[in-house]
Scaffold this motif. Sequence first.
Motif, short mmCIF file in Angstrom:
data_model
loop_
_atom_site.label_atom_id
_atom_site.label_comp_id
_atom_site.label_asym_id
_atom_site.label_seq_id
_atom_site.Cartn_x
_atom_site.Cartn_y
_atom_site.Cartn_z
N ASN A 1 0.83 -1.20 0.00
CA ASN A 1 0.00 0.00 0.00
C ASN A 1 0.86 1.25 0.00
OD1 ASN A 1 -2.32 1.68 0.28
ND2 ASN A 1 -2.04 1.71 2.49
N GLN A 2 1.81 1.31 0.90
CA GLN A 2 2.59 2.54 1.07
C GLN A 2 3.64 2.73 -0.02
OE1 GLN A 2 3.98 2.46 5.19
NE2 GLN A 2 2.01 1.55 5.78
N GLU A 3 4.29 1.64 -0.43
CA GLU A 3 5.35 1.78 -1.43
C GLU A 3 4.79 2.01 -2.82
OE1 GLU A 3 8.52 2.06 -0.88
OE2 GLU A 3 8.27 1.80 1.28
N SER A 4 3.54 1.64 -3.06
CA SER A 4 2.94 1.90 -4.38
C SER A 4 2.71 3.39 -4.60
CB SER A 4 1.61 1.15 -4.52
OG SER A 4 0.64 1.68 -3.62
N MET A 5 2.69 4.15 -3.50
CA MET A 5 2.51 5.61 -3.58
C MET A 5 3.78 6.26 -3.02
SD MET A 5 -0.48 6.04 -4.97
CE MET A 5 -1.12 7.64 -4.54
N GLY A 6 3.72 6.74 -1.80
CA GLY A 6 4.90 7.26 -1.09
C GLY A 6 5.75 8.19 -1.93
N ASN A 7 7.03 7.96 -1.93
CA ASN A 7 7.98 8.82 -2.64
C ASN A 7 7.76 8.79 -4.15
OD1 ASN A 7 9.25 9.62 -0.28
ND2 ASN A 7 10.74 7.96 -0.36
N HIS A 8 7.27 7.65 -4.65
CA HIS A 8 7.01 7.52 -6.09
C HIS A 8 5.95 8.54 -6.53
CE1 HIS A 8 6.56 5.97 -10.02
NE2 HIS A 8 5.60 5.09 -9.79
N PHE A 9 4.87 8.66 -5.76
CA PHE A 9 3.82 9.62 -6.10
C PHE A 9 4.30 11.05 -5.87
CE2 PHE A 9 -0.22 11.93 -5.29
CZ PHE A 9 -0.84 11.67 -6.49
N ALA A 10 5.07 11.26 -4.81
CA ALA A 10 5.61 12.60 -4.55
C ALA A 10 6.50 13.06 -5.69
CB ALA A 10 6.38 12.59 -3.23
N THR A 11 7.29 12.14 -6.25
CA THR A 11 8.13 12.48 -7.40
C THR A 11 7.28 12.85 -8.60
OG1 THR A 11 9.90 11.03 -6.62
CG2 THR A 11 9.91 11.60 -8.96
N PHE A 12 6.24 12.06 -8.84
CA PHE A 12 5.31 12.35 -9.94
C PHE A 12 4.70 13.74 -9.77
CE2 PHE A 12 0.71 12.34 -10.95
CZ PHE A 12 0.77 12.25 -12.33
N MET A 13 4.28 14.07 -8.56
CA MET A 13 3.67 15.37 -8.29
C MET A 13 4.62 16.51 -8.64
SD MET A 13 0.55 15.20 -6.86
CE MET A 13 0.46 16.63 -5.80
N ARG A 14 5.85 16.38 -8.23
CA ARG A 14 6.82 17.44 -8.48
C ARG A 14 7.22 17.50 -9.95
NH1 ARG A 14 9.36 20.18 -4.80
NH2 ARG A 14 11.36 20.22 -5.91
N ASP A 15 7.46 16.34 -10.55
CA ASP A 15 7.84 16.32 -11.96
C ASP A 15 6.77 16.96 -12.83
OD1 ASP A 15 10.23 15.06 -11.43
OD2 ASP A 15 9.55 13.06 -12.05
N MET A 16 5.50 16.71 -12.52
CA MET A 16 4.39 17.19 -13.34
C MET A 16 3.80 18.51 -12.83
SD MET A 16 4.31 15.04 -15.71
CE MET A 16 5.59 13.79 -15.83
N ARG A 17 4.39 19.06 -11.78
CA ARG A 17 3.94 20.34 -11.20
C ARG A 17 2.43 20.31 -10.95
NH1 ARG A 17 8.45 23.56 -11.48
NH2 ARG A 17 7.31 25.25 -10.47
N ILE A 18 1.97 19.23 -10.28
CA ILE A 18 0.55 19.04 -10.01
C ILE A 18 0.09 20.03 -8.94
CG2 ILE A 18 -1.21 17.44 -9.18
CD1 ILE A 18 -0.18 16.62 -11.87
N MET A 19 -1.03 20.69 -9.20
CA MET A 19 -1.65 21.60 -8.24
C MET A 19 -3.07 21.14 -7.95
SD MET A 19 -0.48 25.39 -9.51
CE MET A 19 1.25 25.84 -9.67
N ASP A 20 -3.68 21.74 -6.93
CA ASP A 20 -5.04 21.39 -6.54
C ASP A 20 -5.97 21.46 -7.75
OD1 ASP A 20 -6.93 20.82 -4.29
OD2 ASP A 20 -7.84 22.69 -5.00
N LYS A 21 -6.79 20.41 -7.94
CA LYS A 21 -7.79 20.27 -8.99
C LYS A 21 -7.21 19.88 -10.34
CE LYS A 21 -11.24 23.17 -6.73
NZ LYS A 21 -12.21 24.28 -6.85
N ASP A 22 -5.91 19.70 -10.44
CA ASP A 22 -5.34 19.21 -11.69
C ASP A 22 -5.80 17.79 -11.96
OD1 ASP A 22 -4.00 21.53 -12.22
OD2 ASP A 22 -1.98 20.71 -12.03
N ALA A 23 -6.04 17.50 -13.24
CA ALA A 23 -6.44 16.16 -13.66
C ALA A 23 -5.21 15.30 -13.93
CB ALA A 23 -7.29 16.24 -14.92
N TYR A 24 -5.34 14.00 -13.65
CA TYR A 24 -4.30 13.04 -14.03
C TYR A 24 -4.93 11.67 -14.21
CZ TYR A 24 -4.09 11.45 -9.10
OH TYR A 24 -4.39 10.96 -7.85
#
Length: 653
Positions: A601-624
């Motif tokens: 559960n945790q490793e499927s998200m965690g730092n991997h998702f945080a990296t995705f968020m930063r790489d894609m400059r995701i902001m509130d209400k952004d679609a993905y």
Amino acid sequence: MLLFSAGGVAGAVETAPAAQPDPNAAPSTRPAAGPEKATRAAAAGARPVSGKNPTAAPLSRNAAPGGFQRVTSQKVQLKNKVTDADGDKSTLTFEVWTSDAAGNPLKKVSIADNQWGVIVSPYVASGTTVTADVPVGKLALNTNYVFHTSAFDGSLYETSWSPWAKFRIELPVDLTLPTPDYSAPDPTSLNTPPNYYQTKPLGSAGTPLSARSPKSAVEQCSEADADGRQVCFGKSTPVAKGKAPKSGAKAADVAAATAGVEWCNTDFESILATRFTECDVRSVPVYISMDGKIQATAHFMFLRMLQLDGQNSFTEHLTIEPAQQIPPAFREINFVGVEHLCQGSCTPHEPDHSAWRGKTWWVPGEMHSASLTTSYTWDASVAGKTYLYKPDVKIDANILPADGKIRPFMTGYQWSLDYDGGTEDLDQIRCDTTNAGPGTGCVFVNHAPTYIFNAKAYPQAAAHAWLIQKATPKHPGSMADQKPLYYMGDSAQNSRSRNRICPTGWAAANGDASALVDAADALNCDEFAFASSYNSGGMSSAEGGLNPALPPGGGTTPTGAACIGTYAKKHGSMVHLFSLNGTDPTFSEVCGRSAISGMHNQESMGNHFATFMRDMRIMDKDAYWLDTRMDDGGTCKYGIGGGQPVICKLAAE
């Protein structure tokens, strides 16, 4: 709780007789409840009788194929009624056999650890419906069974067995998971293929989600002369591209025109984008008309690629190329200038005409390419700011017919007047100086990036998301179904949503320790759609939620009890994702919660998702989008999303 013999718990002598008995022989031939007593009183009495409608439970809403009762739990209950005309108390013996597809018994199954392999109830009053709880593990999943019963009043057996009852254990969810490969690297979202979907942030003005809807482009024409003749750039229309060799265009020049982006080329009309590159290719007709009637047409391919390649800058690559050889009705078509437009602090830096690669005029028979690169900068000096830009370009041309008219017709083509409908904002750029990503930067805000699960390493989490994405009507995160996830950045709301779907202790109460990776692992409740999304089942409509999981009886507060409940468990040599025992989901639910390995559960998200968020400059209400990287390979039995069980063997991609 029922005992397994009339006199108490039987000893484990052997699990089954050496030879298979006759399934229809009289119950007294295998007297599991005790010996028949041939006394005068017994002989004069009435024999007890089993009911005529034995059933298995818990039952699904829908029967299994072949008329078999579909049991939705590994905790199987067998039921039948027993009566005795004398009013004597009686026991009921339950005997189970495997069967063929028609329900004919094949092999007797031991469902209790006694000599006979049967369950014998305690003595009960006449007219009682008796329930036998079959120990978990005695019966296999997805296997045809039949059972019947016989009654015994302490002296006499009934002379024959009850009718056979057909059943099989088919859990509404039974996903066989691949073996984890914990060395598998996390996939990156930086090189995902482009797509043509315009997917705006939640609540944005205009069409929130579209893909190549009806066109709204307009013709762009010169003034008509005294004879009523004029030239126009028409609406972009697909046209078969010519195969004649290009003159004056080397392969290196063509690649340089789009900075080596292979999927951006003039081979066919298209509009594609990633989070950082947008490529719009149009086949645009140039025609001469007289009083509105077209006399001659030359077809051009126009390519504009925008590339977000700097922290306070981006680049446009413009290519012009005939789609077919210029027809002889034209003496010359000469593109004489371009003008770039942008908004606010966005500044285009106009190159002079010498910056073109290739000549910018064409005569009949020619098919060479011409390209121009233009840079833009924007003001990134103020921290914490977000800006929206929509760059545009005007292209002016002199068009000379071949019929002796010396004065050329001059007309222009403006990019923003000829969008492929439904993609008109795909080139909108959002630049920011916030902490959304590393440093300052820009993204195509109306292109939704794709988050990719590491399904090879963490199949439990990936399989759960796959199930909810595939088998429920909201299809959260599915690009195929055009159901994006929308990021929700409020941490307090995140906690509220999660606690509603996954209250404390739920995973421990509903999970199975066989799913854990090692002694340091612990069961977690995995919710999908994510609590950090507006798609979360735990977010109410009043809070802005799109899919609140409301209790069937009414109410406005979401609850995880309204989600599809599953848990991971080792079954044989493989881990499966099962629906919770006894539940019978309709597959119309809006969410799922699953008791799985905390590591998965945790490793499927965690730092991997945080990296995705930063790489894609995701902001509130952004679609993905979410790519679960799971595939059933056509192994699923019954239908996905049709209210039928989802029984599949999954593979990780």
